[in-house]
Scaffold this motif. Structure first.
Motif, mmCIF file in Angstrom:
data_model
loop_
_atom_site.group_PDB
_atom_site.id
_atom_site.type_symbol
_atom_site.label_atom_id
_atom_site.label_comp_id
_atom_site.label_asym_id
_atom_site.label_seq_id
_atom_site.Cartn_x
_atom_site.Cartn_y
_atom_site.Cartn_z
ATOM 1 N N TYR A 1 0.838 -1.121 0.060
ATOM 2 C CA TYR A 1 0.137 -0.001 0.194
ATOM 3 C C TYR A 1 0.883 1.302 0.263
ATOM 4 O O TYR A 1 0.284 2.371 0.098
ATOM 5 C CB TYR A 1 -0.886 0.055 1.222
ATOM 6 C CG TYR A 1 -1.875 -1.132 1.509
ATOM 7 C CD1 TYR A 1 -2.290 -2.037 0.186
ATOM 8 C CD2 TYR A 1 -2.438 -1.742 2.384
ATOM 9 C CE1 TYR A 1 -2.930 -3.115 0.281
ATOM 10 C CE2 TYR A 1 -3.375 -2.797 2.574
ATOM 11 C CZ TYR A 1 -3.526 -3.306 1.420
ATOM 12 O OH TYR A 1 -4.552 -4.581 1.574
ATOM 13 N N LYS A 2 2.326 1.140 -0.025
ATOM 14 C CA LYS A 2 3.021 2.128 -0.224
ATOM 15 C C LYS A 2 3.177 3.133 0.972
ATOM 16 O O LYS A 2 3.245 4.363 0.958
ATOM 17 C CB LYS A 2 2.907 2.988 -1.453
ATOM 18 C CG LYS A 2 2.999 2.051 -2.785
ATOM 19 C CD LYS A 2 3.091 2.717 -3.897
ATOM 20 C CE LYS A 2 3.236 1.868 -5.043
ATOM 21 N NZ LYS A 2 4.273 1.038 -5.068
ATOM 22 N N ILE A 3 2.874 2.446 2.318
ATOM 23 C CA ILE A 3 2.876 3.392 3.430
ATOM 24 C C ILE A 3 4.144 3.465 4.031
ATOM 25 O O ILE A 3 4.796 4.609 4.277
ATOM 26 C CB ILE A 3 2.002 2.715 4.376
ATOM 27 C CG1 ILE A 3 0.731 2.365 4.270
ATOM 28 C CG2 ILE A 3 2.185 3.389 5.812
ATOM 29 C CD1 ILE A 3 -0.219 1.624 5.150
ATOM 30 N N GLY A 4 4.983 2.494 3.548
ATOM 31 C CA GLY A 4 6.475 2.322 3.967
ATOM 32 C C GLY A 4 7.338 2.597 2.567
ATOM 33 O O GLY A 4 6.601 2.496 1.509
ATOM 34 N N GLN A 5 8.445 3.280 2.507
ATOM 35 C CA GLN A 5 9.122 3.675 1.474
ATOM 36 C C GLN A 5 10.563 2.902 1.506
ATOM 37 O O GLN A 5 10.782 2.098 2.370
ATOM 38 C CB GLN A 5 9.432 5.344 1.625
ATOM 39 C CG GLN A 5 8.080 6.099 1.785
ATOM 40 C CD GLN A 5 7.071 5.846 0.534
ATOM 41 O OE1 GLN A 5 7.540 5.796 -0.628
ATOM 42 N NE2 GLN A 5 5.772 5.880 0.755
ATOM 43 N N LYS A 6 11.004 3.151 0.286
ATOM 44 C CA LYS A 6 12.380 2.498 0.102
ATOM 45 C C LYS A 6 13.412 2.659 1.195
ATOM 46 O O LYS A 6 13.468 3.982 1.423
ATOM 47 C CB LYS A 6 12.900 2.899 -1.498
ATOM 48 C CG LYS A 6 14.225 2.180 -1.626
ATOM 49 C CD LYS A 6 14.664 2.626 -2.925
ATOM 50 C CE LYS A 6 16.268 1.955 -3.299
ATOM 51 N NZ LYS A 6 16.596 2.416 -4.697
ATOM 52 N N GLY A 7 14.070 1.811 1.930
ATOM 53 C CA GLY A 7 14.984 2.191 2.938
ATOM 54 C C GLY A 7 14.278 2.079 4.248
ATOM 55 O O GLY A 7 15.206 2.144 5.297
ATOM 56 N N ASP A 8 13.191 1.986 4.245
ATOM 57 C CA ASP A 8 12.379 1.844 5.720
ATOM 58 C C ASP A 8 12.722 0.607 6.373
ATOM 59 O O ASP A 8 12.578 -0.480 5.643
ATOM 60 C CB ASP A 8 10.980 2.150 5.834
ATOM 61 C CG ASP A 8 10.594 3.759 5.426
ATOM 62 O OD1 ASP A 8 11.461 4.500 5.448
ATOM 63 O OD2 ASP A 8 9.339 4.010 4.996
ATOM 64 N N ILE B 1 -0.757 6.949 10.460
ATOM 65 C CA ILE B 1 -1.252 7.349 8.946
ATOM 66 C C ILE B 1 -1.333 6.210 8.117
ATOM 67 O O ILE B 1 -0.421 5.672 8.115
ATOM 68 C CB ILE B 1 -0.098 8.421 8.366
ATOM 69 C CG1 ILE B 1 0.051 9.629 9.173
ATOM 70 C CG2 ILE B 1 -0.830 8.690 6.591
ATOM 71 C CD1 ILE B 1 -1.109 10.604 9.273
ATOM 72 N N MET B 2 -2.576 5.779 7.924
ATOM 73 C CA MET B 2 -2.956 4.627 7.153
ATOM 74 C C MET B 2 -3.800 5.144 6.193
ATOM 75 O O MET B 2 -5.108 4.978 5.889
ATOM 76 C CB MET B 2 -3.404 3.752 7.903
ATOM 77 C CG MET B 2 -2.582 2.798 8.753
ATOM 78 S SD MET B 2 -3.222 1.569 9.868
ATOM 79 C CE MET B 2 -3.124 0.173 8.508
ATOM 80 N N GLY B 3 -3.545 6.018 5.062
ATOM 81 C CA GLY B 3 -4.415 6.811 4.174
ATOM 82 C C GLY B 3 -4.849 8.061 4.891
ATOM 83 O O GLY B 3 -4.148 9.288 4.664
ATOM 84 N N ASP B 4 -5.670 7.780 5.800
ATOM 85 C CA ASP B 4 -6.030 8.878 6.764
ATOM 86 C C ASP B 4 -5.139 8.980 7.918
ATOM 87 O O ASP B 4 -4.379 7.790 8.210
ATOM 88 C CB ASP B 4 -7.550 8.469 7.200
ATOM 89 C CG ASP B 4 -8.500 8.897 5.845
ATOM 90 O OD1 ASP B 4 -8.342 9.393 4.948
ATOM 91 O OD2 ASP B 4 -9.482 8.067 5.948
ATOM 92 N N LYS B 5 -5.364 9.984 8.671
ATOM 93 C CA LYS B 5 -4.848 10.030 10.030
ATOM 94 C C LYS B 5 -5.696 9.636 10.928
ATOM 95 O O LYS B 5 -6.890 9.970 11.296
ATOM 96 C CB LYS B 5 -4.361 11.640 10.321
ATOM 97 C CG LYS B 5 -3.690 11.664 11.590
ATOM 98 C CD LYS B 5 -3.406 13.340 11.822
ATOM 99 C CE LYS B 5 -2.592 13.455 13.066
ATOM 100 N NZ LYS B 5 -2.292 14.983 13.407
ATOM 101 N N ILE B 6 -5.298 8.610 11.577
ATOM 102 C CA ILE B 6 -5.956 7.692 12.776
ATOM 103 C C ILE B 6 -5.418 8.092 14.155
ATOM 104 O O ILE B 6 -4.085 7.887 14.552
ATOM 105 C CB ILE B 6 -6.066 6.468 12.514
ATOM 106 C CG1 ILE B 6 -6.691 5.847 11.204
ATOM 107 C CG2 ILE B 6 -6.804 5.442 13.420
ATOM 108 C CD1 ILE B 6 -6.316 4.530 10.570
#
Length: 361
Positions: free
Chosen positions: A51-58, A296-301
């Motif tokens: 879902y691209k919540i994490g990014q390259k290098g995380d 943050i999972m799309g929206d801010k929870i």
């Protein structure tokens, strides 16, 4: 600068992870530093990639066990040398995540054990006395802790004879939810699972087990619960399973507490207008909020303002009394250390039942 090895998001479709050398994380006054021994794969790890919540290098990973290496100045209940397991808000940071040689952790999601061994041969469900077993349970225990202490408030709301429905009893969370519902609250437990797992779940404390594929499963749950199904917990958390969980409570009068693991609520399903839906309390358990004020999972929870007032007493004072009686689920043990992460993510993505994927270093 001291470096460590960690499994990070590759940014590619294959492999999903690569090993990198990065600095050992520096802890703040409210954290502990864990020297990692074992790890467990969770669906949230690969979902952060998909879902691209994490990014390259995380740095990947949410579940780790090991030995405390350092404690922050405000930490009172942990010391160097303690055997621990911890849930980490991983997959979103280039400085900290569970799949690394050293991990910064919050006491809010860390468990202390009397002793853990390095024995990684035993893959069957059993007492939590190995690093592999300890690594497999923490996210699940945080999840169940939030549901039971806050959204269900079982210490206050449970009455003699009450039933709880745990939909998906053979999931990693379901296995723990069954045991704690019986050990702490002595609830009557109904669960759903594949027939091959029914006997296993009854040995953990389930009173009634039903096949979730049975077209009559909802009717059978209603008949069995005798109008006392006041708590229902969906560990699968798909729209169709959540609908069945809601439908299963239709004959219960009085307050009903329903929770799921993927933020589903009354807007996610079709409500029966002939029912009194105003007495249903909808939970939205998200384990990350035990550690962080928002996710943050799309929206801010955002974390409910009073959540920790319920959760922390349960985590620090209630759960430890029952650790010796808890069993981890069956384990699938991978043998390639941090190099197992890519294999583990792909196996988890395909789906596992009544088994937790773990590996150690």
């Amino acid at each position: 600068m001291s470096l460590m090895k960690a499994a990070v998001i590759s940014g590619e479709s294959d492999p999903l992870s690569v090993i990198a050398e990065i600095p050992i994380p520096k802890i703040n006054d409210d954290e502990i530093l864990i020297k990692a021994k074992a790890f467990a794969i969770n669906p949230t790890d690969w979902k952060h990639i998909d879902y691209k919540i994490g990014q390259k290098g995380d740095i990947l990973g949410s579940d780790v066990s090991g030995i405390v290496e350092q404690v922050g100045s405000n930490i009172k209940n942990f010391k160097k040398g303690d055997f621990v397991s911890s849930f980490i808000c991983g997959n979103v940071s280039k400085t900290n995540g569970a799949f690394a040689e050293y991990v910064a952790a919050s006491p809010n999601a860390t468990i202390k054990y009397n002793h853990l061994t390095n024995d990684s041969k035993e893959s069957k469900s059993g007492p939590i006395n190995t690093f592999d077993g300890a690594a497999s349970v923490t996210l699940g225990l945080v999840t169940v802790g939030i549901t039971y202490s806050y959204y269900f408030d079982l210490g206050k709301n449970k009455k003699d004879g009450d039933f709880i429905l745990i939909w998906g009893g053979s999931t990693a969370t379901g296995i723990l939810a069954i045991q704690l519902a019986k050990l702490i609250y002595n609830l009557k437990i109904i669960t759903t699972a594949s027939p091959k797992n029914h006997e296993f779940l009854k040995n953990l404390g389930a009173d009634y087990t039903f096949d979730y594929n049975d077209p009559e499963v909802v009717n059978k749950i209603r008949e069995t619960s005798q109008n006392k199904l006041h708590f229902a917990f969906d560990t699968i958390a798909q729209q169709d399973t959540f609908q069945k969980v809601y439908d299963s409570t239709s004959t219960t009068t009085g307050d009903i507490h329903i929770d799921s693991l993927l933020l589903l609520d009354d807007k996610s399903i079709k409500l029966d207008s002939s029912r009194n839906n105003s007495n249903i309390h909808w939970g939205k358990t998200l384990a990350y909020l035990a550690i962080d004020k928002f996710k943050i999972m799309g929206d801010k929870i955002e974390r409910p303002g009073d959540l920790l007032d319920y959760y922390l007493p349960w985590w620090n004072d209630v759960l430890p009394k029952y650790l010796k009686d808890l069993k981890h689920g069956n384990l699938k043990i991978l043998k390639n250390g941090l190099g197992s992460v890519d294999e583990g993510l792909k196996l988890s993505k395909k789906g596992v039942s009544n088994e937790k994927i773990v590996f150690s270093i």
